[in-house]
Design an enzyme around this catalytic site. Structure first.
Site, PDB file in Angstrom:
ATOM      1  N   ASP A  24      34.268  36.404  33.998  1.00  0.00           N
ATOM      2  CA  ASP A  24      32.868  36.066  33.723  1.00  0.00           C
ATOM      3  C   ASP A  24      32.701  34.547  33.762  1.00  0.00           C
ATOM      4  O   ASP A  24      33.134  33.843  32.861  1.00  0.00           O
ATOM      5  CB  ASP A  24      32.490  36.628  32.349  1.00  0.00           C
ATOM      6  CG  ASP A  24      31.088  36.235  31.912  1.00  0.00           C
ATOM      7  OD1 ASP A  24      30.297  35.798  32.774  1.00  0.00           O
ATOM      8  OD2 ASP A  24      30.796  36.375  30.708  1.00  0.00           O
ATOM      9  N   ASN A  26      29.702  32.844  33.925  1.00  0.00           N
ATOM     10  CA  ASN A  26      28.488  32.306  33.298  1.00  0.00           C
ATOM     11  C   ASN A  26      28.295  32.799  31.870  1.00  0.00           C
ATOM     12  O   ASN A  26      27.217  32.670  31.288  1.00  0.00           O
ATOM     13  CB  ASN A  26      27.251  32.628  34.148  1.00  0.00           C
ATOM     14  CG  ASN A  26      27.021  34.132  34.289  1.00  0.00           C
ATOM     15  OD1 ASN A  26      27.879  34.933  33.923  1.00  0.00           O
ATOM     16  ND2 ASN A  26      25.874  34.505  34.827  1.00  0.00           N
ATOM     17  N   ASP A  28      27.988  35.738  30.204  1.00  0.00           N
ATOM     18  CA  ASP A  28      26.988  36.721  29.784  1.00  0.00           C
ATOM     19  C   ASP A  28      27.636  38.060  29.455  1.00  0.00           C
ATOM     20  O   ASP A  28      26.946  39.048  29.230  1.00  0.00           O
ATOM     21  CB  ASP A  28      25.909  36.900  30.860  1.00  0.00           C
ATOM     22  CG  ASP A  28      26.462  37.422  32.183  1.00  0.00           C
ATOM     23  OD1 ASP A  28      27.695  37.598  32.299  1.00  0.00           O
ATOM     24  OD2 ASP A  28      25.652  37.661  33.108  1.00  0.00           O
ATOM     25  N   ASP A  32      31.546  38.362  37.468  1.00  0.00           N
ATOM     26  CA  ASP A  32      30.635  38.019  38.556  1.00  0.00           C
ATOM     27  C   ASP A  32      31.396  37.437  39.736  1.00  0.00           C
ATOM     28  O   ASP A  32      32.611  37.220  39.676  1.00  0.00           O
ATOM     29  CB  ASP A  32      29.560  37.047  38.061  1.00  0.00           C
ATOM     30  CG  ASP A  32      30.145  35.897  37.253  1.00  0.00           C
ATOM     31  OD1 ASP A  32      31.053  35.215  37.771  1.00  0.00           O
ATOM     32  OD2 ASP A  32      29.718  35.697  36.095  1.00  0.00           O
ATOM     33  N   ASP A 101      33.274  47.671  49.529  1.00  0.00           N
ATOM     34  CA  ASP A 101      33.054  49.101  49.372  1.00  0.00           C
ATOM     35  C   ASP A 101      31.834  49.508  50.184  1.00  0.00           C
ATOM     36  O   ASP A 101      30.767  48.885  50.069  1.00  0.00           O
ATOM     37  CB  ASP A 101      32.808  49.426  47.893  1.00  0.00           C
ATOM     38  CG  ASP A 101      33.762  50.489  47.371  1.00  0.00           C
ATOM     39  OD1 ASP A 101      33.875  51.525  48.042  1.00  0.00           O
ATOM     40  OD2 ASP A 101      34.369  50.279  46.316  1.00  0.00           O
ATOM     41  N   ASP A 202      33.716  54.902  50.421  1.00  0.00           N
ATOM     42  CA  ASP A 202      33.643  55.812  49.284  1.00  0.00           C
ATOM     43  C   ASP A 202      33.392  57.246  49.744  1.00  0.00           C
ATOM     44  O   ASP A 202      32.503  57.493  50.563  1.00  0.00           O
ATOM     45  CB  ASP A 202      32.510  55.346  48.358  1.00  0.00           C
ATOM     46  CG  ASP A 202      32.449  56.121  47.072  1.00  0.00           C
ATOM     47  OD1 ASP A 202      33.412  56.052  46.293  1.00  0.00           O
ATOM     48  OD2 ASP A 202      31.431  56.790  46.834  1.00  0.00           O
ATOM     49  N   GLU A 259      38.157  56.892  51.330  1.00  0.00           N
ATOM     50  CA  GLU A 259      38.481  57.721  50.172  1.00  0.00           C
ATOM     51  C   GLU A 259      38.200  59.173  50.556  1.00  0.00           C
ATOM     52  O   GLU A 259      37.079  59.515  50.922  1.00  0.00           O
ATOM     53  CB  GLU A 259      37.626  57.321  48.967  1.00  0.00           C
ATOM     54  CG  GLU A 259      37.968  58.132  47.725  1.00  0.00           C
ATOM     55  CD  GLU A 259      36.957  57.947  46.603  1.00  0.00           C
ATOM     56  OE1 GLU A 259      37.352  58.077  45.435  1.00  0.00           O
ATOM     57  OE2 GLU A 259      35.769  57.684  46.906  1.00  0.00           O
ATOM     58  N   HIS A 333      39.966  51.999  40.114  1.00  0.00           N
ATOM     59  CA  HIS A 333      38.874  51.987  39.147  1.00  0.00           C
ATOM     60  C   HIS A 333      38.494  53.383  38.649  1.00  0.00           C
ATOM     61  O   HIS A 333      37.747  53.499  37.674  1.00  0.00           O
ATOM     62  CB  HIS A 333      37.641  51.341  39.790  1.00  0.00           C
ATOM     63  CG  HIS A 333      37.141  52.101  40.983  1.00  0.00           C
ATOM     64  ND1 HIS A 333      37.844  52.139  42.170  1.00  0.00           N
ATOM     65  CD2 HIS A 333      36.039  52.860  41.177  1.00  0.00           C
ATOM     66  CE1 HIS A 333      37.188  52.890  43.038  1.00  0.00           C
ATOM     67  NE2 HIS A 333      36.087  53.336  42.463  1.00  0.00           N
ATOM     68  N   ASP A 334      38.998  54.430  39.305  1.00  0.00           N
ATOM     69  CA  ASP A 334      38.676  55.805  38.915  1.00  0.00           C
ATOM     70  C   ASP A 334      39.829  56.517  38.219  1.00  0.00           C
ATOM     71  O   ASP A 334      39.712  57.693  37.876  1.00  0.00           O
ATOM     72  CB  ASP A 334      38.299  56.635  40.149  1.00  0.00           C
ATOM     73  CG  ASP A 334      36.890  56.350  40.649  1.00  0.00           C
ATOM     74  OD1 ASP A 334      36.053  55.915  39.828  1.00  0.00           O
ATOM     75  OD2 ASP A 334      36.631  56.559  41.843  1.00  0.00           O
TER      76      ASP A 334
END
Length: 569
Positions: A24, A26, A28, A32, A101, A202, A259, A333-334
């Site tokens: 991150d 910035n 928040d 990013d 992706d 995907d 995928e 990520h899955d």
């Protein structure tokens, strides 16, 4: 045996970045693009060649960016197109490539195409999606959505149902419509002309559905993951990919990986056989399904090593036989964290993480490292359901409570093992606030509580860390051609060890990986024990074999020997 004339991506290692969770810049609480740019030198130091970014496009984030409302703009939470252009420029200056992706089985229901589609049957965009009339006042068939409930949603304005294999906010595109295909091809050209180096596609094997939309077996409706019936590897999927390759991909020097859930090896080779001109690689799920059970993915089973040997060996040999190329991965990520799922994230976290890396990186194919894998990041454990963000996890929690009447304790044990949020927690950079990911008071997803002990700073201070071990694995791939070109041969002589050879004309790599929690003995194959050899890499000491070819392996031992068959060192 492979030819020495390899494509650049066959010699590469991919590092997967989940943008919201990487860094991150910035403050928040959300990662990013500029945060990724800040860490490019870290990825370069590790030795990776390609960065795969999960979706960065405009999205309502029902499914964390896999519901796209505009394919040509950057989601404001991640930055701007200027930020992306700068990221791509700096990556290329460092010799790193970027792949994006491509999510084109479905869009967001907030995409302008879908907003138009549901206005009227006569709207020119209506046929961009899959709409069906009711059958006897019910859904067109009994398919279930990935995230629970029916895969059909009724819209009063048109008196029809639209198909959504995933969330109801993710309507499936109608690839039968040539205009849809051309829209997708134009999107691809937009990003390729910016200079990106390829796509991860995907659920690309779902873009062609069986024309008659058949019901799934009744028993299947009681299971998890029933939504692929009649949707995976449909009748025109290869035609669509050949068209994509002919019109777009062949005009650029890029890499593609698709995928392909619920795709066996016989079907997979059709996607990647170089002579067919479709995709370069696919992600299969056969090893991901080894611990599935009564509740599909969300079962508390542990994989069996004998099954892992069979699955990975079959993909190694069959891909080579059919002019294909493997994508090699333990996690993404899955999926759950690799060391928690396949290793031991407690006492043997470091050595088992190194062992898993060894097993995978010495195989033939392109390895994929998911962010944090290279420092041995683990699953979450001390969490409540309120700590989770993932749509799938929250749906499973409700289904387990309401449909199966499981206790909260049992449900949370399963979620701790299998939730997708295990992989999506913020990257652990240091032992400071929020693991150095962000200085904001609250991060978009809870930081794993073990960040004080497991973080990049700590790993880089320790010469024996998982980070430096992965760095060496990547170096070996770059510098020893046998790792990419050698023939794969399984050595199945020990029930607690996964061992194999990589063979070329005058060398052999002998790879030995123990999955045992205790010290065991391993016997080197008789035809190798008298040959000259040296250790290329190991996660322990004293892995020399005696005159009888015996090696004493410590728990989760990993060792790779280079053996010369025609000349001495």
């Amino acid at each position: 045996m492979m030819s020495d004339s390899l494509k650049w991506w066959q010699k590469s290692v991919v590092y997967q970045v989940y943008p919201k969770s990487f860094n991150d810049s910035n403050d928040d609480g959300v990662g990013d693009l500029n945060g990724i740019t800040e860490k490019l030198n870290y990825i370069k130091e590790l030795g990776a060649d390609i960065i795969w970014l999960n979706p960065i496009y405009d999205s309502p984030h029902i499914d964390n960016g896999y519901d796209i409302s505009n394919y040509r703009t950057i989601d404001s939470s991640l930055g701007t197109m200027t930020d992306f252009d700068q990221l791509l420029k700096k990556a290329h200056e460092l010799g790193l490539k970027i792949i994006l992706d491509l999510v084109v089985n479905h869009t967001s229901d907030q995409h302008p195409w879908f907003k138009e589609s549901q206005k009227s049957k006569n709207n020119p965009y209506h046929d961009y999606y899959i709409w069906k009339d009711p059958v006897n006042n019910h859904e067109p068939n009994n398919w279930g959505s990935s995230f629970g409930g029916s895969s059909w949603e009724y819209v009063n304005t048109v008196g029809q149902y639209y198909l959504h294999l995933f969330a109801k906010q993710q309507p499936d595109l109608n690839w039968e419509n040539s205009k849809v295909r051309q829209e997708v091809f134009d999107i691809m050209r937009f990003w390729l002309n910016k200079g990106i180096d390829g796509f991860r596609m995907d659920v690309i094997n779902l873009i062609s559905k069986k024309a008659d939309f058949p019901d799934g077996p009744v028993v299947q409706q009681k299971k998890f993951g029933d939504y692929y019936y009649g949707a995976a590897n449909g009748p025109k999927v290869h035609d669509y990919l050949k068209e994509m390759n002919s019109q777009v991909l062949r005009h650029y020097d890029v890499v593609t990986v698709g995928e392909t859930p619920h795709t066996n090896i016989e079907e997979a080779v059709k996607y990647v056989d170089r002579r067919r001109h479709e995709l370069d690689m696919v992600f299969h799920f056969d090893h991901m399904h080894l611990d599935y059970g009564k509740y599909g993915k969300f079962s508390k089973n542990r994989f069996k090593l004998k099954d892992l040997k069979i699955v990975l060996s079959r993909w190694q040999t069959e891909m080579a036989k059919h002019h294909g190329w493997n994508s090699l991965y333990w996690s993404n990520h899955d999926q759950a964290r690799a060391v928690s799922r396949f290793g031991d994230d407690g006492k043997y976290r470091v050595v088992s993480a190194k062992m898993l890396g060894t097993l995978l990186h010495m195989m033939q194919g392109t390895p994929y490292i998911f962010e944090g894998e290279e420092i041995g990041m683990t699953n979450l454990h001390d969490t409540r359901i309120s700590d989770y963000n993932d749509l799938e996890t929250l749906d499973v929690y409700k289904r387990f409570q309401n449909d199966y009447h499981l206790s909260k304790e049992d449900i949370m044990k399963t979620i701790h093992m299998k939730s997708r949020d295990n992989a999506r927690t913020p990257m652990q950079w240091s032992d400071s606030k929020n693991a150095g990911f962000s200085s904001f008071n609250r991060t978009w997803l809870k930081v794993n509580s073990n960040f004080k002990d497991i973080n990049v700073d700590q790993a880089k201070k320790d010469p024996n860390s998982v980070f430096y071990y992965y760095q060496k694995l990547i170096w070996l791939r770059h510098n020893y051609s046998i790792v990419t070109t050698g023939e794969y041969r399984l050595i199945d002589n020990n029930s607690q060890v996964f061992s194999y050879e990589r063979v070329n004309s005058d060398e052999i790599l002998l790879v030995i990986c123990s999955f045992a929690h205790e010290t065991i003995q391993y016997k080197v194959p008789i035809d190798l024990k008298q040959l000259k050899h040296k250790v290329l890499i190991s996660n322990g000491d004293h892995y020399e074999w005696d005159d009888n070819g015996n090696i004493i392996l410590q728990p989760y031992a990993a060792v790779v020997y280079l053996i010369k068959t025609k000349q001495e060192y």
